[in-house]
Design an enzyme around this catalytic site. Sequence first.
Site, PDB file in Angstrom:
ATOM      1  N   ASP A  11       0.858  -1.184   0.000  1.00 18.06           N
ATOM      2  CA  ASP A  11       0.000   0.000   0.000  1.00 18.06           C
ATOM      3  C   ASP A  11       0.893   1.233   0.000  1.00 18.06           C
ATOM      4  O   ASP A  11       1.790   1.355   0.842  1.00 18.06           O
ATOM      5  CB  ASP A  11      -0.896   0.024   1.245  1.00 18.06           C
ATOM      6  N   ASP A 130     -13.395  -4.446  -2.272  1.00 18.45           N
ATOM      7  CA  ASP A 130     -13.263  -4.274  -0.825  1.00 18.45           C
ATOM      8  C   ASP A 130     -14.583  -4.692  -0.187  1.00 18.45           C
ATOM      9  O   ASP A 130     -15.590  -3.992  -0.325  1.00 18.45           O
ATOM     10  CB  ASP A 130     -12.934  -2.819  -0.483  1.00 18.45           C
TER      11      ASP A 130
END
EC number: 4.3.2.10
Length: 258
Positions: A11, A130
Amino acid sequence: MLAKRIIPCLDVRDGQVVKGVQFRNHEIIGDIVPLAKRYAEEGADELVFYDITASSDGRVVDKSWVSRVAEVIDIPFCVAGGIKSLEDAAKILSFGADKISINSPALADPTLITRLADRFGVQCIVVGIDTWYDAETGKYHVNQYTGDESRTRVTQWETLDWVQEVQKRGAGEIVLNMMNQDGVRNGYDLEQLKKVREVCHVPLIASGGAGTMEHFLEAFRDADVDGALAASVFHKQIINISELKTYLATQGVEIRIC
């Protein structure tokens, strides 16, 4: 049988690798390029980079680090973050990425999936999902703009429906980011993965929850995923990729040994 894939996830925020828990409270892990190089040398099959605030900031991934990563690794890598057009995707692929992944922009405009697949081929179009389990309703819901805590929202899509929708539109691969499990290292959500596997006919990558080598084995053996993505256990050197692959091979998993 195709070999299963081990995929470290990086990330990225403000040019550095960060990691949170359940997509919140991110801490800085380190610089992008050295980490990418380390994982490639350890035997990762692929890398995934998420610029976690690109979509919520209304910008596309920064060229500088993508190009540098392409120079130092010799394994495929996928980049996600703010890709809202064919032009955005073309730029990132031209920087050296092998695949691009879309998530929030696909929810905002599902036709983007088809346009990207038609232009670049389904093999390099990944859709990230997600997904959050709502204990009250017992249902899995898709979330949007998860890189920014202040903008994260639950969409009208139930996860299984969205998985089927993105396949119809041309997704070549799906990464299922199980938000409840993210960063807590107590195992992948096998129940959810099994349900998604039943309706997912493209490569499926599990993401969120890996804490031990056994967790990877369970995802491959019990949920039949094609790849397992993880961050914390690799960033914090809890698990070495080469040792993980040796373990999986001894358990009968088809895996590429370096």
